[in-house]
Write a protein that holds these residues in place. Structure first.
Motif, PDB file in Angstrom:
ATOM      1  N   LEU A 192       0.823  -1.203   0.000  1.00 57.70           N
ATOM      2  CA  LEU A 192       0.000   0.000   0.000  1.00 57.70           C
ATOM      3  C   LEU A 192       0.866   1.266   0.000  1.00 57.70           C
ATOM      4  O   LEU A 192       0.599   2.218  -0.737  1.00 57.70           O
ATOM      5  N   ILE A 193       1.929   1.266   0.779  1.00 55.31           N
ATOM      6  CA  ILE A 193       2.820   2.424   0.848  1.00 55.31           C
ATOM      7  C   ILE A 193       3.530   2.629  -0.488  1.00 55.31           C
ATOM      8  O   ILE A 193       3.577   3.748  -1.010  1.00 55.31           O
ATOM      9  N   LEU A 194       4.052   1.553  -1.056  1.00 57.17           N
ATOM     10  CA  LEU A 194       4.745   1.669  -2.345  1.00 57.17           C
ATOM     11  C   LEU A 194       3.800   2.146  -3.450  1.00 57.17           C
ATOM     12  O   LEU A 194       4.170   2.985  -4.274  1.00 57.17           O
ATOM     13  N   THR A 195       2.589   1.618  -3.456  1.00 56.80           N
ATOM     14  CA  THR A 195       1.595   2.037  -4.445  1.00 56.80           C
ATOM     15  C   THR A 195       1.255   3.507  -4.272  1.00 56.80           C
ATOM     16  O   THR A 195       1.180   4.269  -5.245  1.00 56.80           O
ATOM     17  N   SER A 196       1.065   3.932  -3.033  1.00 58.00           N
ATOM     18  CA  SER A 196       0.722   5.332  -2.754  1.00 58.00           C
ATOM     19  C   SER A 196       1.829   6.277  -3.207  1.00 58.00           C
ATOM     20  O   SER A 196       1.561   7.325  -3.793  1.00 58.00           O
ATOM     21  N   LEU A 197       3.076   5.901  -2.945  1.00 56.36           N
ATOM     22  CA  LEU A 197       4.197   6.744  -3.359  1.00 56.36           C
ATOM     23  C   LEU A 197       4.308   6.804  -4.878  1.00 56.36           C
ATOM     24  O   LEU A 197       4.549   7.869  -5.448  1.00 56.36           O
ATOM     25  N   ILE A 216      -7.060   3.505   9.298  1.00 60.60           N
ATOM     26  CA  ILE A 216      -7.651   2.201   9.005  1.00 60.60           C
ATOM     27  C   ILE A 216      -8.298   2.210   7.630  1.00 60.60           C
ATOM     28  O   ILE A 216      -8.211   1.241   6.891  1.00 60.60           O
ATOM     29  N   ASP A 217      -8.905   3.328   7.265  1.00 62.05           N
ATOM     30  CA  ASP A 217      -9.572   3.464   5.981  1.00 62.05           C
ATOM     31  C   ASP A 217      -8.537   3.457   4.851  1.00 62.05           C
ATOM     32  O   ASP A 217      -7.537   4.182   4.895  1.00 62.05           O
ATOM     33  N   PHE A 218      -8.778   2.641   3.827  1.00 63.91           N
ATOM     34  CA  PHE A 218      -7.856   2.468   2.714  1.00 63.91           C
ATOM     35  C   PHE A 218      -7.505   3.791   2.049  1.00 63.91           C
ATOM     36  O   PHE A 218      -6.328   4.121   1.874  1.00 63.91           O
ATOM     37  N   GLN A 219      -8.488   4.575   1.639  1.00 68.48           N
ATOM     38  CA  GLN A 219      -8.221   5.816   0.921  1.00 68.48           C
ATOM     39  C   GLN A 219      -7.505   6.832   1.801  1.00 68.48           C
ATOM     40  O   GLN A 219      -6.618   7.544   1.340  1.00 68.48           O
ATOM     41  N   GLU A 220      -7.856   6.883   3.076  1.00 69.82           N
ATOM     42  CA  GLU A 220      -7.154   7.781   4.002  1.00 69.82           C
ATOM     43  C   GLU A 220      -5.687   7.383   4.106  1.00 69.82           C
ATOM     44  O   GLU A 220      -4.799   8.237   4.137  1.00 69.82           O
ATOM     45  N   PHE A 221      -5.433   6.068   4.179  1.00 67.69           N
ATOM     46  CA  PHE A 221      -4.055   5.569   4.266  1.00 67.69           C
ATOM     47  C   PHE A 221      -3.274   6.012   3.032  1.00 67.69           C
ATOM     48  O   PHE A 221      -2.159   6.526   3.131  1.00 67.69           O
TER      49      PHE A 221
END
Length: 157
Positions: free
Chosen positions: A19-24, A120-125
């Motif tokens: 999730l972190i790698l995708t967000s970046l 906890i919320d996906f989009q917020e993360f």
């Protein structure tokens, strides 16, 4: 052309790493992200020892650090990093699920630059990580690379 410095991600959850790698990457950050899975690996990376003894010189632009880690916990990693005269200038963002006040207090006592509770919320993360990446890799003026400030003594420990 300025060489982009790496981001060190210290996280033991494969789901959070993805999730972190995708967000970046969604934010088009070009910085390489080095992932280590426990506190011992993080220290080995920073001190260029073990499997990281031959890694490219230079310190990360920021360390994204989980607290609940196997082998060596995040608080100990933070304590060692901030006690080291060479490494303490590296910004550390604690990125954790812990909302415990003792963890928060201890992290700031040890010198963390920021403490972020994983939503906890996906989009917020996703949004939180995007903003972290943008701030620390683009907006913030980073400290000089410590490898240019002193001789590389880290492989000796």
């Amino acid at each position: 052309m300025v060489e982009l410095r790496r981001i060190l991600l210290v996280e033991d959850s494969p789901n959070d790493v993805e999730l972190i790698l995708t967000s970046l990457s969604e934010n088009h950050l070009s910085n390489e992200v080095v992932v280590v899975w426990d506190g011992e690996e993080a220290l080995d990376y920073l001190y260029r020892r073990g499997v990281f003894r031959l890694r490219q010189e230079g310190d990360p632009i920021v360390v994204l650090l989980d607290l609940k880690l196997p082998k060596v916990d995040g608080l100990e990693v933070l304590a060692q990093l901030k006690a080291d005269p060479v490494l303490r200038i590296i910004p550390v963002v604690v990125l954790t699920s812990s909302r415990e006040e003792p963890d928060l207090s201890r992290c700031y006592e040890l010198g963390t630059n920021a403490y972020v509770v994983k939503p906890i919320d996906f989009q917020e993360f996703v949004d939180v990580v995007k903003h972290l990446g943008l701030f620390w890799a683009v907006v913030n003026q980073p400290p000089p690379d410590s490898s240019t400030l002193s001789s590389d003594r880290r492989g000796e420990e």
